[in-house]
Design a protein around this motif. Sequence first.
Motif, mmCIF file in Angstrom:
data_model
loop_
_atom_site.group_PDB
_atom_site.id
_atom_site.type_symbol
_atom_site.label_atom_id
_atom_site.label_comp_id
_atom_site.label_asym_id
_atom_site.label_seq_id
_atom_site.Cartn_x
_atom_site.Cartn_y
_atom_site.Cartn_z
ATOM 1 N N VAL A 1 18.851 18.356 -31.083
ATOM 2 C CA VAL A 1 20.280 18.608 -31.302
ATOM 3 C C VAL A 1 20.966 19.000 -29.996
ATOM 4 O O VAL A 1 22.054 18.503 -29.661
ATOM 5 N N MET A 2 20.337 19.884 -29.220
ATOM 6 C CA MET A 2 20.969 20.367 -28.000
ATOM 7 C C MET A 2 21.013 19.292 -26.911
ATOM 8 O O MET A 2 21.920 19.299 -26.077
ATOM 9 N N ASN A 3 20.076 18.367 -26.910
ATOM 10 C CA ASN A 3 20.154 17.260 -25.949
ATOM 11 C C ASN A 3 21.318 16.337 -26.271
ATOM 12 O O ASN A 3 21.970 15.811 -25.365
ATOM 13 N N ILE A 4 21.580 16.126 -27.554
ATOM 14 C CA ILE A 4 22.761 15.354 -27.937
ATOM 15 C C ILE A 4 24.022 16.042 -27.414
ATOM 16 O O ILE A 4 24.909 15.408 -26.838
ATOM 17 N N TYR A 5 24.087 17.361 -27.628
ATOM 18 C CA TYR A 5 25.242 18.130 -27.148
ATOM 19 C C TYR A 5 25.342 18.080 -25.626
ATOM 20 O O TYR A 5 26.436 17.908 -25.066
ATOM 21 N N ASN A 6 24.201 18.225 -24.936
ATOM 22 C CA ASN A 6 24.204 18.246 -23.476
ATOM 23 C C ASN A 6 24.697 16.925 -22.900
ATOM 24 O O ASN A 6 25.542 16.899 -21.998
ATOM 25 N N TYR A 7 24.181 15.801 -23.406
ATOM 26 C CA TYR A 7 24.609 14.498 -22.895
ATOM 27 C C TYR A 7 26.080 14.225 -23.223
ATOM 28 O O TYR A 7 26.793 13.581 -22.449
ATOM 29 N N HIS A 8 26.534 14.731 -24.383
ATOM 30 C CA HIS A 8 27.951 14.573 -24.727
ATOM 31 C C HIS A 8 28.833 15.346 -23.747
ATOM 32 O O HIS A 8 29.868 14.831 -23.283
ATOM 33 N N MET A 9 28.420 16.561 -23.402
ATOM 34 C CA MET A 9 29.196 17.360 -22.456
ATOM 35 C C MET A 9 29.166 16.752 -21.061
ATOM 36 O O MET A 9 30.167 16.802 -20.335
ATOM 37 N N ARG B 1 22.497 23.616 -17.598
ATOM 38 C CA ARG B 1 22.434 23.604 -19.063
ATOM 39 C C ARG B 1 21.199 22.864 -19.569
ATOM 40 O O ARG B 1 20.516 23.310 -20.506
ATOM 41 N N LYS C 1 31.711 14.084 -20.925
ATOM 42 C CA LYS C 1 33.074 14.613 -20.856
ATOM 43 C C LYS C 1 33.386 15.172 -19.472
ATOM 44 O O LYS C 1 34.519 15.078 -18.996
ATOM 45 N N ILE D 1 18.044 24.415 -21.956
ATOM 46 C CA ILE D 1 17.667 23.791 -23.232
ATOM 47 C C ILE D 1 16.183 23.433 -23.220
ATOM 48 O O ILE D 1 15.454 23.713 -24.185
#
Length: 498
Positions: free
Chosen positions: A426-434, A244, A437, A248
Amino acid sequence: MSPAPADELDHKPLDGGWGWMVVVAAHISIGFAYSTPKVLSIFYKEIQDNLGASSSEIAWISSIMLAAMYAGGPVSGMLVTRFGSRPIVMAGGLMCGVSMVTATFGNSMVYLYLCIGIIGGCGLSLNLNTSLTIIGKYFLVKRPLANGLVMAGSPVFTVFLAPLNQYLLNRYGWRGSFLIFGGLMLNCCVAGALMRPVIVRCKTSNCAPQKNVEDKPNESNTKLKESCMKSAMSFFDWTFFKDRGFVIYLVGSILFIFGAYAPILFLSAYAIDQGVDEFSAANLLTIMALVDMFVRPATGLIASSKWVRPRIQYFFSLAMVFTGTVHLLCPMIIIKSYSYTFLVTYTVFFGIGFGMVFALIFECLMDLMGKERFPSAFGLVTMIECIPLLLGPPVAALLVDIFGDYKYLFFMCGTVILTGGLFLFVMNIYNYHMLEKEKPGKDGAQNQMNVEGQEHVSALEVEMKDTPEAEMERSEPEAKYANAVQREPQPESAETPH
Protein backbone atom coordinates in the motif's frame (compact mmCIF):
# COMPACT_ATOMS: atom_id res chain seq x y z
CA MET A 1 51.52 -14.62 -7.73
CA SER A 2 50.95 -11.00 -8.63
CA PRO A 3 47.38 -9.69 -8.40
CA ALA A 4 45.30 -9.62 -11.52
CA PRO A 5 44.76 -6.23 -13.08
CA ALA A 6 41.55 -4.44 -12.21
CA ASP A 7 38.74 -4.28 -14.67
CA GLU A 8 38.28 -0.97 -16.41
CA LEU A 9 34.72 0.23 -16.68
CA ASP A 10 33.51 3.21 -18.65
CA HIS A 11 30.90 4.38 -16.10
CA LYS A 12 28.71 1.33 -16.81
CA PRO A 13 28.79 -2.05 -15.02
CA LEU A 14 29.95 -4.97 -17.14
CA ASP A 15 26.95 -7.24 -16.37
CA GLY A 16 29.19 -10.25 -16.90
CA GLY A 17 32.82 -11.12 -17.45
CA TRP A 18 34.80 -11.24 -14.22
CA GLY A 19 31.60 -10.23 -12.45
CA TRP A 20 30.49 -13.87 -12.42
CA MET A 21 33.64 -14.79 -10.52
CA VAL A 22 32.73 -12.07 -8.06
CA VAL A 23 29.28 -13.68 -7.76
CA VAL A 24 30.96 -16.98 -6.85
CA ALA A 25 33.09 -15.22 -4.23
CA ALA A 26 30.09 -13.39 -2.77
CA HIS A 27 28.15 -16.69 -2.81
CA ILE A 28 30.81 -18.22 -0.54
CA SER A 29 30.89 -15.23 1.82
CA ILE A 30 27.10 -14.98 2.10
CA GLY A 31 26.86 -18.77 2.52
CA PHE A 32 29.09 -18.74 5.58
CA ALA A 33 27.48 -15.56 6.94
CA TYR A 34 23.91 -16.88 7.02
CA SER A 35 24.45 -20.62 7.54
CA THR A 36 26.98 -20.50 10.41
CA PRO A 37 24.53 -19.32 13.12
CA LYS A 38 22.13 -22.09 12.06
CA VAL A 39 24.52 -25.03 11.77
CA LEU A 40 26.22 -24.21 15.09
CA SER A 41 23.06 -25.45 16.81
CA ILE A 42 24.23 -29.01 16.00
CA PHE A 43 26.96 -28.62 18.64
CA TYR A 44 24.74 -27.11 21.31
CA LYS A 45 23.70 -30.32 23.05
CA GLU A 46 27.27 -31.53 23.56
CA ILE A 47 28.47 -28.07 24.63
CA GLN A 48 25.59 -27.87 27.06
CA ASP A 49 26.52 -31.21 28.64
CA ASN A 50 30.24 -30.43 28.65
CA LEU A 51 30.02 -26.97 30.20
CA GLY A 52 26.89 -27.49 32.27
CA ALA A 53 24.97 -24.68 30.58
CA SER A 54 21.20 -24.24 30.38
CA SER A 55 19.23 -24.17 27.14
CA SER A 56 18.71 -20.41 27.34
CA GLU A 57 22.43 -19.81 27.92
CA ILE A 58 23.47 -21.97 24.97
CA ALA A 59 20.94 -20.28 22.68
CA TRP A 60 22.63 -16.91 23.19
CA ILE A 61 25.63 -18.01 21.07
CA SER A 62 23.77 -17.77 17.76
CA SER A 63 21.73 -14.79 18.97
CA ILE A 64 24.83 -12.76 19.80
CA MET A 65 26.47 -13.79 16.52
CA LEU A 66 23.44 -12.71 14.46
CA ALA A 67 23.11 -9.46 16.40
CA ALA A 68 26.81 -8.65 15.93
CA MET A 69 26.56 -9.52 12.23
CA TYR A 70 23.67 -7.10 11.73
CA ALA A 71 24.84 -4.39 14.14
CA GLY A 72 28.26 -4.25 12.51
CA GLY A 73 26.74 -3.13 9.22
CA PRO A 74 27.56 0.60 9.59
CA VAL A 75 31.21 -0.10 10.43
CA SER A 76 31.46 -2.52 7.53
CA GLY A 77 29.93 0.01 5.13
CA MET A 78 32.37 2.69 6.26
CA LEU A 79 35.36 0.35 5.84
CA VAL A 80 34.22 -0.73 2.37
CA THR A 81 33.90 2.89 1.30
CA ARG A 82 37.38 3.66 2.61
CA PHE A 83 39.40 0.55 1.69
CA GLY A 84 37.35 -1.36 -0.91
CA SER A 85 35.81 -4.83 -0.90
CA ARG A 86 38.80 -7.14 -1.29
CA PRO A 87 40.74 -6.41 1.95
CA ILE A 88 37.57 -6.19 4.05
CA VAL A 89 36.29 -9.63 3.01
CA MET A 90 39.72 -11.15 3.62
CA ALA A 91 39.86 -9.54 7.07
CA GLY A 92 36.36 -10.83 7.84
CA GLY A 93 37.27 -14.37 6.82
CA LEU A 94 40.39 -14.22 9.00
CA MET A 95 38.32 -13.05 11.99
CA CYS A 96 35.81 -15.88 11.49
CA GLY A 97 38.53 -18.52 11.28
CA VAL A 98 40.35 -17.19 14.34
CA SER A 99 37.11 -17.01 16.33
CA MET A 100 36.30 -20.68 15.77
CA VAL A 101 39.86 -21.86 16.44
CA THR A 102 40.14 -19.91 19.71
CA ALA A 103 36.71 -21.18 20.78
CA THR A 104 38.12 -24.70 20.98
CA PHE A 105 39.97 -23.67 24.17
CA GLY A 106 36.84 -22.33 25.87
CA ASN A 107 35.73 -23.62 29.28
CA SER A 108 32.94 -21.12 29.95
CA MET A 109 29.93 -19.72 28.13
CA VAL A 110 31.22 -16.16 28.45
CA TYR A 111 34.37 -17.18 26.57
CA LEU A 112 32.24 -18.67 23.77
CA TYR A 113 30.07 -15.55 23.68
CA LEU A 114 33.19 -13.46 23.14
CA CYS A 115 34.92 -15.70 20.58
CA ILE A 116 32.03 -17.05 18.52
CA GLY A 117 29.36 -14.43 19.19
CA ILE A 118 31.23 -11.12 19.07
CA ILE A 119 34.45 -11.80 17.13
CA GLY A 120 32.83 -14.29 14.75
CA GLY A 121 29.74 -12.12 14.31
CA CYS A 122 31.85 -9.07 13.46
CA GLY A 123 33.78 -11.12 10.92
CA LEU A 124 30.53 -12.30 9.32
CA SER A 125 29.37 -8.67 9.22
CA LEU A 126 32.39 -7.71 7.12
CA ASN A 127 31.65 -10.56 4.71
CA LEU A 128 27.92 -9.82 4.43
CA ASN A 129 27.93 -6.10 3.70
CA THR A 130 30.95 -6.19 1.42
CA SER A 131 29.71 -9.08 -0.71
CA LEU A 132 26.40 -7.33 -1.37
CA THR A 133 28.02 -3.97 -2.10
CA ILE A 134 30.41 -5.18 -4.80
CA ILE A 135 27.59 -6.83 -6.80
CA GLY A 136 26.18 -3.38 -7.57
CA LYS A 137 29.54 -2.32 -9.02
CA TYR A 138 29.71 -5.22 -11.47
CA PHE A 139 26.03 -5.60 -12.44
CA LEU A 140 23.17 -3.33 -13.45
CA VAL A 141 20.75 -5.01 -15.86
CA LYS A 142 21.44 -8.49 -14.47
CA ARG A 143 21.81 -7.34 -10.87
CA PRO A 144 18.65 -9.08 -9.54
CA LEU A 145 19.86 -12.37 -11.01
CA ALA A 146 23.32 -11.85 -9.55
CA ASN A 147 21.86 -11.03 -6.12
CA GLY A 148 19.65 -14.11 -6.29
CA LEU A 149 22.64 -16.33 -7.02
CA VAL A 150 24.62 -14.69 -4.23
CA MET A 151 21.84 -15.05 -1.66
CA ALA A 152 21.44 -18.71 -2.64
CA GLY A 153 24.68 -19.28 -0.75
CA SER A 154 22.71 -19.44 2.51
CA PRO A 155 20.63 -22.57 1.70
CA VAL A 156 23.44 -24.20 -0.28
CA PHE A 157 25.87 -23.98 2.63
CA THR A 158 23.18 -24.98 5.12
CA VAL A 159 22.46 -28.17 3.17
CA PHE A 160 26.12 -29.20 3.05
CA LEU A 161 27.44 -27.86 6.36
CA ALA A 162 24.71 -29.39 8.53
CA PRO A 163 25.54 -33.06 7.76
CA LEU A 164 29.27 -32.25 7.65
CA ASN A 165 29.16 -30.75 11.14
CA GLN A 166 27.18 -33.73 12.38
CA TYR A 167 29.88 -36.04 11.02
CA LEU A 168 32.67 -33.96 12.54
CA LEU A 169 30.88 -33.92 15.89
CA ASN A 170 30.55 -37.69 15.97
CA ARG A 171 34.18 -38.14 14.92
CA TYR A 172 36.12 -35.38 16.72
CA GLY A 173 33.79 -33.85 19.32
CA TRP A 174 32.79 -30.20 19.45
CA ARG A 175 36.31 -28.85 20.09
CA GLY A 176 37.91 -30.69 17.18
CA SER A 177 34.94 -29.78 14.99
CA PHE A 178 35.36 -26.09 15.77
CA LEU A 179 39.04 -26.33 14.80
CA ILE A 180 38.22 -27.87 11.41
CA PHE A 181 35.25 -25.56 10.87
CA GLY A 182 37.48 -22.56 11.55
CA GLY A 183 39.85 -23.74 8.85
CA LEU A 184 36.94 -24.03 6.42
CA MET A 185 35.87 -20.46 7.17
CA LEU A 186 39.29 -19.22 6.04
CA ASN A 187 38.02 -19.87 2.51
CA CYS A 188 36.34 -16.47 2.86
CA CYS A 189 39.85 -15.02 2.45
CA VAL A 190 40.13 -16.82 -0.88
CA ALA A 191 36.72 -15.45 -1.86
CA GLY A 192 37.86 -11.95 -0.97
CA ALA A 193 40.91 -12.30 -3.18
CA LEU A 194 38.59 -12.85 -6.17
CA MET A 195 36.91 -9.48 -5.64
CA ARG A 196 38.87 -7.25 -7.99
CA PRO A 197 38.50 -3.53 -7.38
CA VAL A 198 36.55 -1.72 -10.07
CA ILE A 199 38.34 1.24 -11.70
CA VAL A 200 36.26 3.72 -13.67
CA ARG A 201 38.12 4.91 -16.75
CA CYS A 202 37.69 8.64 -17.25
CA LYS A 203 38.00 10.46 -20.50
CA THR A 204 41.07 12.67 -20.82
CA SER A 205 39.01 15.82 -21.24
CA ASN A 206 37.05 15.16 -18.05
CA CYS A 207 39.88 13.99 -15.80
CA ALA A 208 42.39 16.14 -14.01
CA PRO A 209 46.03 15.06 -14.42
CA GLN A 210 47.22 12.67 -11.73
CA LYS A 211 49.40 14.16 -9.05
CA ASN A 212 52.39 12.55 -7.43
CA VAL A 213 51.44 11.90 -3.81
CA GLU A 214 55.04 11.63 -2.71
CA ASP A 215 55.80 15.14 -3.96
CA LYS A 216 53.00 16.68 -1.91
CA PRO A 217 52.65 14.81 1.39
CA ASN A 218 50.74 17.60 3.08
CA GLU A 219 48.08 17.57 0.36
CA SER A 220 47.87 13.78 0.62
CA ASN A 221 47.40 13.91 4.39
CA THR A 222 44.71 16.56 4.03
CA LYS A 223 42.80 14.43 1.55
CA LEU A 224 43.14 11.40 3.82
CA LYS A 225 41.75 13.34 6.77
CA GLU A 226 38.85 14.61 4.68
CA SER A 227 38.10 11.08 3.49
CA CYS A 228 38.11 9.77 7.05
CA MET A 229 35.81 12.58 8.17
CA LYS A 230 33.39 11.80 5.38
CA SER A 231 33.44 8.11 6.30
CA ALA A 232 32.81 8.94 9.94
CA MET A 233 29.89 11.18 9.01
CA SER A 234 28.41 8.40 6.86
CA PHE A 235 28.52 6.11 9.92
CA PHE A 236 25.61 8.09 11.36
CA ASP A 237 23.99 9.26 8.15
CA TRP A 238 20.53 9.99 9.49
CA THR A 239 19.56 11.84 6.32
CA PHE A 240 18.23 8.51 5.04
CA PHE A 241 15.18 9.05 7.24
CA LYS A 242 14.25 12.01 5.06
CA ASP A 243 13.81 9.60 2.16
CA ARG A 244 10.20 8.42 2.12
CA GLY A 245 10.97 5.24 0.18
CA PHE A 246 13.72 4.26 2.62
CA VAL A 247 11.45 4.67 5.65
CA ILE A 248 8.73 2.56 4.01
CA TYR A 249 11.25 -0.17 3.19
CA LEU A 250 12.71 -0.07 6.72
CA VAL A 251 9.34 -0.53 8.45
CA GLY A 252 8.40 -3.45 6.20
CA SER A 253 11.77 -5.19 6.60
CA ILE A 254 11.67 -4.79 10.41
CA LEU A 255 8.27 -6.51 10.53
CA PHE A 256 9.57 -9.34 8.36
CA ILE A 257 12.77 -9.88 10.37
CA PHE A 258 10.76 -9.95 13.61
CA GLY A 259 8.80 -13.00 12.46
CA ALA A 260 11.24 -14.60 10.01
CA TYR A 261 13.49 -16.83 12.14
CA ALA A 262 11.22 -18.20 14.88
CA PRO A 263 9.41 -20.67 12.54
CA ILE A 264 12.80 -22.02 11.40
CA LEU A 265 14.12 -22.46 14.94
CA PHE A 266 10.98 -24.18 16.21
CA LEU A 267 9.97 -26.14 13.10
CA SER A 268 11.53 -29.41 14.28
CA ALA A 269 10.09 -29.02 17.78
CA TYR A 270 6.63 -28.37 16.34
CA ALA A 271 6.90 -31.47 14.16
CA ILE A 272 7.87 -33.60 17.16
CA ASP A 273 4.95 -32.13 19.09
CA GLN A 274 2.70 -33.31 16.24
CA GLY A 275 3.93 -36.89 16.63
CA VAL A 276 6.71 -36.92 13.99
CA ASP A 277 9.90 -38.81 14.83
CA GLU A 278 13.09 -36.82 15.45
CA PHE A 279 14.90 -37.92 12.30
CA SER A 280 11.98 -36.95 10.04
CA ALA A 281 11.56 -33.68 11.93
CA ALA A 282 15.21 -32.80 11.32
CA ASN A 283 14.79 -33.51 7.61
CA LEU A 284 12.23 -30.70 7.34
CA LEU A 285 15.01 -28.10 7.57
CA THR A 286 16.93 -29.90 4.84
CA ILE A 287 13.84 -29.89 2.62
CA MET A 288 13.35 -26.18 3.22
CA ALA A 289 17.01 -25.43 2.44
CA LEU A 290 16.85 -27.43 -0.80
CA VAL A 291 13.74 -25.55 -1.95
CA ASP A 292 15.29 -22.24 -0.88
CA MET A 293 18.44 -23.09 -2.85
CA PHE A 294 16.59 -23.16 -6.19
CA VAL A 295 14.05 -20.44 -5.43
CA ARG A 296 16.56 -17.63 -4.81
CA PRO A 297 18.27 -17.67 -8.24
CA ALA A 298 14.92 -18.29 -9.93
CA THR A 299 13.49 -15.24 -8.16
CA GLY A 300 16.48 -13.18 -9.25
CA LEU A 301 15.95 -14.31 -12.83
CA ILE A 302 12.28 -13.32 -12.70
CA ALA A 303 13.13 -9.98 -11.09
CA SER A 304 15.58 -9.25 -13.92
CA SER A 305 12.86 -9.47 -16.56
CA LYS A 306 11.67 -6.27 -18.20
CA TRP A 307 8.13 -6.80 -16.85
CA VAL A 308 9.07 -7.25 -13.18
CA ARG A 309 12.19 -5.08 -12.82
CA PRO A 310 10.32 -1.73 -12.83
CA ARG A 311 7.87 -3.18 -10.25
CA ILE A 312 10.37 -5.00 -8.04
CA GLN A 313 9.13 -3.25 -4.87
CA TYR A 314 5.64 -4.69 -5.44
CA PHE A 315 7.14 -8.10 -6.15
CA PHE A 316 8.95 -7.94 -2.80
CA SER A 317 5.81 -7.02 -0.89
CA LEU A 318 3.81 -9.83 -2.52
CA ALA A 319 6.54 -12.32 -1.53
CA MET A 320 6.12 -11.18 2.09
CA VAL A 321 2.34 -11.52 1.88
CA PHE A 322 2.76 -15.06 0.52
CA THR A 323 5.15 -16.04 3.34
CA GLY A 324 2.89 -14.62 6.06
CA THR A 325 -0.14 -16.40 4.63
CA VAL A 326 1.75 -19.73 4.64
CA HIS A 327 2.56 -19.33 8.35
CA LEU A 328 -1.05 -18.51 9.19
CA LEU A 329 -2.39 -21.53 7.32
CA CYS A 330 0.13 -24.01 8.76
CA PRO A 331 -1.51 -24.72 12.16
CA MET A 332 -4.99 -24.56 10.61
CA ILE A 333 -4.56 -27.40 8.12
CA ILE A 334 -2.46 -29.84 10.19
CA ILE A 335 -4.29 -33.17 10.73
CA LYS A 336 -2.74 -35.55 13.24
CA SER A 337 -2.99 -38.67 11.08
CA TYR A 338 -1.40 -36.85 8.10
CA SER A 339 0.72 -34.37 10.04
CA TYR A 340 4.04 -35.16 8.36
CA THR A 341 2.59 -34.88 4.85
CA PHE A 342 1.10 -31.50 5.66
CA LEU A 343 4.31 -30.37 7.37
CA VAL A 344 6.36 -31.28 4.29
CA THR A 345 3.89 -29.29 2.15
CA TYR A 346 4.15 -26.35 4.54
CA THR A 347 7.95 -26.58 4.52
CA VAL A 348 8.06 -26.49 0.71
CA PHE A 349 5.87 -23.37 0.55
CA PHE A 350 7.78 -21.83 3.44
CA GLY A 351 11.04 -22.39 1.52
CA ILE A 352 9.53 -20.74 -1.55
CA GLY A 353 8.39 -17.67 0.35
CA PHE A 354 11.55 -17.38 2.45
CA GLY A 355 13.77 -17.72 -0.61
CA MET A 356 11.80 -15.14 -2.58
CA VAL A 357 11.99 -12.55 0.19
CA PHE A 358 15.71 -12.96 0.85
CA ALA A 359 16.51 -12.91 -2.86
CA LEU A 360 14.82 -9.49 -3.09
CA ILE A 361 15.32 -7.84 0.30
CA PHE A 362 18.72 -6.26 -0.43
CA GLU A 363 18.08 -5.82 -4.15
CA CYS A 364 15.08 -3.62 -3.28
CA LEU A 365 17.23 -1.51 -0.96
CA MET A 366 19.84 -1.09 -3.70
CA ASP A 367 17.07 -0.21 -6.14
CA LEU A 368 15.86 2.54 -3.80
CA MET A 369 19.18 4.03 -2.70
CA GLY A 370 21.50 3.36 -5.65
CA LYS A 371 24.88 1.65 -5.53
CA GLU A 372 26.70 4.73 -4.18
CA ARG A 373 24.52 5.13 -1.08
CA PHE A 374 23.82 1.41 -0.61
CA PRO A 375 26.75 0.60 1.76
CA SER A 376 25.73 3.27 4.28
CA ALA A 377 22.02 2.50 3.91
CA PHE A 378 22.65 -1.22 4.30
CA GLY A 379 24.69 -0.62 7.44
CA LEU A 380 21.96 1.49 9.00
CA VAL A 381 19.25 -1.03 8.11
CA THR A 382 21.12 -4.01 9.52
CA MET A 383 22.00 -2.10 12.69
CA ILE A 384 18.31 -1.37 13.30
CA GLU A 385 17.21 -4.88 12.31
CA CYS A 386 19.38 -6.50 14.98
CA ILE A 387 16.77 -5.41 17.55
CA PRO A 388 13.78 -7.34 16.06
CA LEU A 389 16.20 -10.17 15.27
CA LEU A 390 16.95 -10.53 18.99
CA LEU A 391 13.38 -9.99 20.19
CA GLY A 392 11.46 -12.08 17.63
CA PRO A 393 12.39 -15.66 18.67
CA PRO A 394 12.19 -15.01 22.45
CA VAL A 395 8.76 -13.40 22.12
CA ALA A 396 7.57 -16.32 20.00
CA ALA A 397 8.96 -18.81 22.54
CA LEU A 398 7.20 -16.89 25.30
CA LEU A 399 3.85 -17.49 23.57
CA VAL A 400 4.62 -21.21 23.50
CA ASP A 401 5.40 -21.16 27.23
CA ILE A 402 2.22 -19.22 28.05
CA PHE A 403 -0.26 -21.18 25.93
CA GLY A 404 1.55 -24.51 25.74
CA ASP A 405 0.96 -24.77 21.99
CA TYR A 406 3.21 -23.99 19.04
CA LYS A 407 0.37 -22.82 16.82
CA TYR A 408 0.33 -19.40 18.48
CA LEU A 409 3.94 -18.96 17.42
CA PHE A 410 2.98 -19.45 13.78
CA PHE A 411 -0.07 -17.20 14.18
CA MET A 412 2.08 -14.38 15.56
CA CYS A 413 4.83 -14.69 12.95
CA GLY A 414 2.34 -15.01 10.09
CA THR A 415 0.37 -11.98 11.24
CA VAL A 416 3.46 -9.79 11.62
CA ILE A 417 4.92 -10.76 8.22
CA LEU A 418 1.55 -10.44 6.46
CA THR A 419 1.07 -6.98 8.00
CA GLY A 420 4.53 -5.94 6.80
CA GLY A 421 3.82 -7.15 3.26
CA LEU A 422 0.49 -5.34 3.05
CA PHE A 423 2.09 -2.20 4.49
CA LEU A 424 4.82 -2.26 1.84
CA PHE A 425 2.35 -2.83 -0.99
CA VAL A 426 0.00 0.00 0.00
CA MET A 427 2.73 2.47 0.95
CA ASN A 428 4.69 1.84 -2.26
CA ILE A 429 1.59 2.74 -4.25
CA TYR A 430 1.35 5.95 -2.21
CA ASN A 431 5.08 6.66 -2.57
CA TYR A 432 5.13 6.28 -6.37
CA HIS A 433 1.97 8.41 -6.62
CA MET A 434 3.61 11.18 -4.60
CA LEU A 435 6.76 10.97 -6.68
CA GLU A 436 4.73 11.47 -9.84
CA LYS A 437 3.03 14.51 -8.31
CA GLU A 438 6.34 15.99 -7.15
CA LYS A 439 8.07 15.45 -10.49
CA PRO A 440 6.33 18.29 -12.43
CA GLY A 441 7.11 20.67 -9.60
CA LYS A 442 10.79 19.73 -9.68
CA ASP A 443 10.89 20.06 -13.46
CA GLY A 444 9.24 23.47 -13.24
CA ALA A 445 11.67 24.61 -10.59
CA GLN A 446 14.57 23.44 -12.71
CA ASN A 447 13.22 25.28 -15.76
CA GLN A 448 12.70 28.41 -13.67
CA MET A 449 16.30 28.18 -12.48
CA ASN A 450 17.50 27.85 -16.07
CA VAL A 451 15.45 30.89 -17.16
CA GLU A 452 16.74 32.94 -14.24
CA GLY A 453 20.27 31.87 -15.09
CA GLN A 454 19.85 32.97 -18.70
CA GLU A 455 18.38 36.32 -17.60
CA HIS A 456 21.28 36.81 -15.21
CA VAL A 457 23.79 36.13 -17.97
CA SER A 458 22.01 38.59 -20.29
CA ALA A 459 22.03 41.26 -17.59
CA LEU A 460 25.75 40.77 -17.08
CA GLU A 461 26.36 41.15 -20.79
CA VAL A 462 24.42 44.44 -20.81
CA GLU A 463 26.38 45.71 -17.82
CA MET A 464 29.64 44.76 -19.47
CA LYS A 465 28.74 46.82 -22.49
CA ASP A 466 28.33 49.95 -20.32
CA THR A 467 31.64 49.67 -18.46
CA PRO A 468 34.63 51.95 -19.27
CA GLU A 469 36.66 48.93 -20.26
CA ALA A 470 34.03 48.00 -22.81
CA GLU A 471 33.97 51.59 -24.08
CA MET A 472 37.74 51.49 -24.44
CA GLU A 473 37.54 48.19 -26.28
CA ARG A 474 34.98 49.66 -28.64
CA SER A 475 36.93 52.96 -29.08
CA GLU A 476 40.18 51.25 -30.01
CA PRO A 477 38.93 49.75 -33.30
CA GLU A 478 37.04 52.98 -34.06
CA ALA A 479 40.20 55.04 -33.54
CA LYS A 480 42.20 52.66 -35.68
CA TYR A 481 39.60 52.98 -38.39
CA ALA A 482 39.66 56.79 -38.23
CA ASN A 483 43.45 56.91 -38.43
CA ALA A 484 43.41 54.59 -41.36
CA VAL A 485 40.95 56.84 -43.15
CA GLN A 486 43.06 59.88 -42.48
CA ARG A 487 46.16 58.19 -43.86
CA GLU A 488 44.44 57.29 -47.14
CA PRO A 489 45.37 59.71 -50.03
CA GLN A 490 42.53 61.98 -51.05
CA PRO A 491 41.63 61.76 -54.80
CA GLU A 492 42.16 64.91 -56.81
CA SER A 493 38.96 66.67 -57.65
CA ALA A 494 38.30 67.68 -61.21
CA GLU A 495 37.41 71.17 -60.04
CA THR A 496 40.79 71.71 -58.35
CA PRO A 497 42.67 74.52 -60.18
CA HIS A 498 46.05 73.79 -61.56
